[in-house]
Design an enzyme around this catalytic site. Structure first.
Site, PDB file in Angstrom:
ATOM      1  N   GLU A 161     -14.529   6.350   3.457  1.00  0.00           N
ATOM      2  CA  GLU A 161     -13.655   6.087   4.614  1.00  0.00           C
ATOM      3  C   GLU A 161     -13.377   7.402   5.357  1.00  0.00           C
ATOM      4  OE1 GLU A 161     -10.297   3.572   3.668  1.00  0.00           O
ATOM      5  OE2 GLU A 161      -9.242   4.208   5.469  1.00  0.00           O
ATOM      6  N   LYS A 203      -2.710   0.412  -1.258  1.00  0.00           N
ATOM      7  CA  LYS A 203      -4.113   0.767  -0.970  1.00  0.00           C
ATOM      8  C   LYS A 203      -4.159   2.150  -0.336  1.00  0.00           C
ATOM      9  CE  LYS A 203      -8.155   0.812   1.410  1.00  0.00           C
ATOM     10  NZ  LYS A 203      -8.579   1.785   2.429  1.00  0.00           N
ATOM     11  N   ASP A 255     -13.053   6.650 -14.459  1.00  0.00           N
ATOM     12  CA  ASP A 255     -13.241   5.208 -14.291  1.00  0.00           C
ATOM     13  C   ASP A 255     -12.219   4.672 -13.277  1.00  0.00           C
ATOM     14  OD1 ASP A 255     -13.232   2.457 -14.558  1.00  0.00           O
ATOM     15  OD2 ASP A 255     -13.365   2.469 -16.742  1.00  0.00           O
ATOM     16  N   HIS A 315      -7.906   7.133  13.281  1.00  0.00           N
ATOM     17  CA  HIS A 315      -9.073   6.413  12.782  1.00  0.00           C
ATOM     18  C   HIS A 315     -10.158   6.364  13.843  1.00  0.00           C
ATOM     19  CE1 HIS A 315      -7.552   3.804   9.218  1.00  0.00           C
ATOM     20  NE2 HIS A 315      -7.294   5.083   9.071  1.00  0.00           N
TER      21      HIS A 315
HETATM   22  C1  MEV Z   1      -6.142   2.420   5.360  1.00  0.00           C
HETATM   23  O1  MEV Z   1      -7.223   2.806   4.552  1.00  0.00           O
HETATM   24  C2  MEV Z   1      -4.841   2.607   4.627  1.00  0.00           C
HETATM   25  C3  MEV Z   1      -3.587   2.157   5.372  1.00  0.00           C
HETATM   26  O2  MEV Z   1      -3.712   0.782   5.735  1.00  0.00           O
HETATM   27  C4  MEV Z   1      -2.434   2.343   4.425  1.00  0.00           C
HETATM   28  C5  MEV Z   1      -1.118   1.777   4.913  1.00  0.00           C
HETATM   29  O3  MEV Z   1      -1.117   0.831   5.708  1.00  0.00           O
HETATM   30  O4  MEV Z   1      -0.085   2.283   4.422  1.00  0.00           O
HETATM   31  C6  MEV Z   1      -3.385   2.921   6.643  1.00  0.00           C
END
Ligand code: MEV
Length: 447
Positions: free
Chosen positions: A82, A271, A287, A385
């Site tokens: 990413e 995430k 792992d 992004h």
């Molecule tokens: C993207 O890889 C991760 C985000 O969605 C995390 C979040 O929303 O806190 C930007």
């Protein structure tokens, strides 16, 4: 009809495996060659790691900068596909650096092995628990005899617990073996210990033994990273005049409240934390499925899936962040030492012990979380992004070298970040450049 039943695939030579693949998937051999290009990982090593190996799958590898952890500076290698992760983590690490750096600690360092006991009538459960408790010392000594060297290194089985579960359609007891595996992730050690203890537990309890396996909910192997930030460090030039620093701190806290109370948001929030965790886990040969499983199970420990991190604004108006996360990691054995990139990655990190690595990774997770929340509650996530995305699109359209940045900028200005716009922008740019170089030609020959 093509068949996936390829007997003895593992016995084939590499070329023959690729031939079989080519035939099955109908991919021309020149395209399949990308699999067989050796990266840092030679085929010899790949073939040792997995069965049926045909090649390796490289990931982009970069280094996150500006980490200060417990007073020491770190560059953190990351393997991740990413585009924004490394830049975002470095940016958040810089903010925390200016604010004094991260603090990190290991809260507990025991892994858990589970041995399931079945078919005992409920009325015998208390007696069973008592018998196992009475034999605890014997069981610990028996377990420790399996890995005497682990004991010599200060690790080994430290405790044995019995848990009961009578809420299911098949009631069972489960013995937890708590093991300090030192610098090894410990899966093999734990599983061997569980298997060795099983017959003794059967004899002591009279139960039928079910599964014997480690638990990936490593909630006795917890790491905690914290930071405390003067809001002025949360500002950047693009935010001046748009928002006050104290307001950013306040909004990060609101974002935490959202995640902690809404599982849909918590999954995305967590995430974002794993964006900082997994790339370091991967690059050090650990792992990442175990880490992922453990982190999310831990996030749901209260019965509701919640935020792994906590953010608050303290009485001085400083933003205080904390991440507590289970990390089952190793820095010796297995891929960590055999994979040449993992070896170098560990070297860049100063050849940490598993405990030190856990602290580093917890900070990396907190940094990624801060980067995401700060962006989300100010400019929005797409701005950063999109810049990286635009560069990828420009590259895919054929832009080379300095052209990549130029075309990416054009796409952003035009608010059209897609392949056809990139191709058009590149054609136009090259034509303008050609005209600059050859003004006479462009006049006389417009084609
Ligand atoms: C993207 O890889 C991760 C985000 O969605 C995390 C979040 O929303 O806190 C930007």
């Amino acid at each position: 009809m093509k068949s996936s039943r390829i007997k003895g695939f593992y016995k084939l030579k590499r070329g023959e495996r690729l031939d079989a693949l080519r035939e099955f998937a109908d991919i021309p051999s020149d395209q399949l060659r990308v699999f067989s290009q050796d990266s840092a990982l030679t085929f010899e090593t790949t073939d040792l790691f997995v069965e049926n190996a045909v090649g390796s799958y490289p990931l982009p590898l970069g280094v996150a900068t500006s980490f200060k952890i417990n007073g020491e500076d770190y560059l953190i290698p990351m393997a991740v596909e990413e585009s924004s992760v490394i830049a975002a983590s470095s940016n958040a690490a810089r903010i925390v650096y200016e604010a004094g750096g991260f603090q990190a600690k290991c809260l507990s360092s025991l892994m858990i092995g589970q041995i399931q006991l079945l078919d005992l009538p409920l009325e015998k459960w208390k007696e069973c628990v008592d018998k196992i408790t009475a034999n605890k010392q014997f069981l610990i000594e028996t377990a420790n005899a399996v890995h005497p060297r682990l004991l010599m290194r200060g690790g080994g089985v430290q405790d044995i617990e019995v848990h009961t579960n009578d809420n299911s359609e098949k009631p069972f007891l489960v013995v937890h073996v708590l093991i300090d595996t030192r610098d090894a992730m410990g899966a093999n050690i734990i599983n061997t210990v569980c298997e060795r203890l099983a017959p003794h537990l059967q004899e002591i309890s009279g139960a039928r033994i079910g599964l014997k396996i480690l638990s990936n909910l490593a909630d006795r192997k917890l790491f905690q990273a914290t930071c405390r930030i003067d809001p002025k460090f949360l500002m950047s030039s693009d935010l001046v005049g748009a928002i006050a620093p104290e307001e950013i701190a306040q909004r990060v806290w609101e974002a935490f409240v959202f995640a902690d109370n809404d599982p849909y948001r918590a999954a995305t929030h967590n995430k974002g934390i794993m964006n900082g965790v997994d790339p370091v886990v991967i690059v050090t040969g650990n792992d990442w499925r175990a880490i992922e499983a453990g982190a999310h199970a831990f996030a749901a420990k209260t019965g509701r899936y919640r935020s792994l991190s906590k953010w608050q604004v303290d009485s001085k108006g400083f933003l205080v962040g904390e991440l507590t996360i289970p990390l089952q990691l190793g820095t010796v054995g297995g891929v960590t030492r055999l994979h040449p990139s993992a070896r170098i990655a560990l070297q860049i990190l100063g050849n940490p012990t598993a405990e030190e690595l856990g602290k580093i990774i917890a900070c990396s997770g907190l940094a990624a979380n801060l980067a995401a929340l700060r962006a989300l509650c100010t400019t929005g996530i797409q701005k950063g992004h999109m810049r990286l995305h635009a560069k990828n699109i420009a590259f895919a359209a054929g832009a080379q070298g300095a052209e990549v940045e130029i075309i990416a900028d054009l796409l952003i200005q035009r608010k059209q970040i897609n392949a056809s716009e990139a191709e058009m922008a590149l054609r136009e740019y090259r034509e303008r450049e050609r005209q600059k170089r050859e003004p006479y030609l462009s006049h006389t020959n417009p084609s």
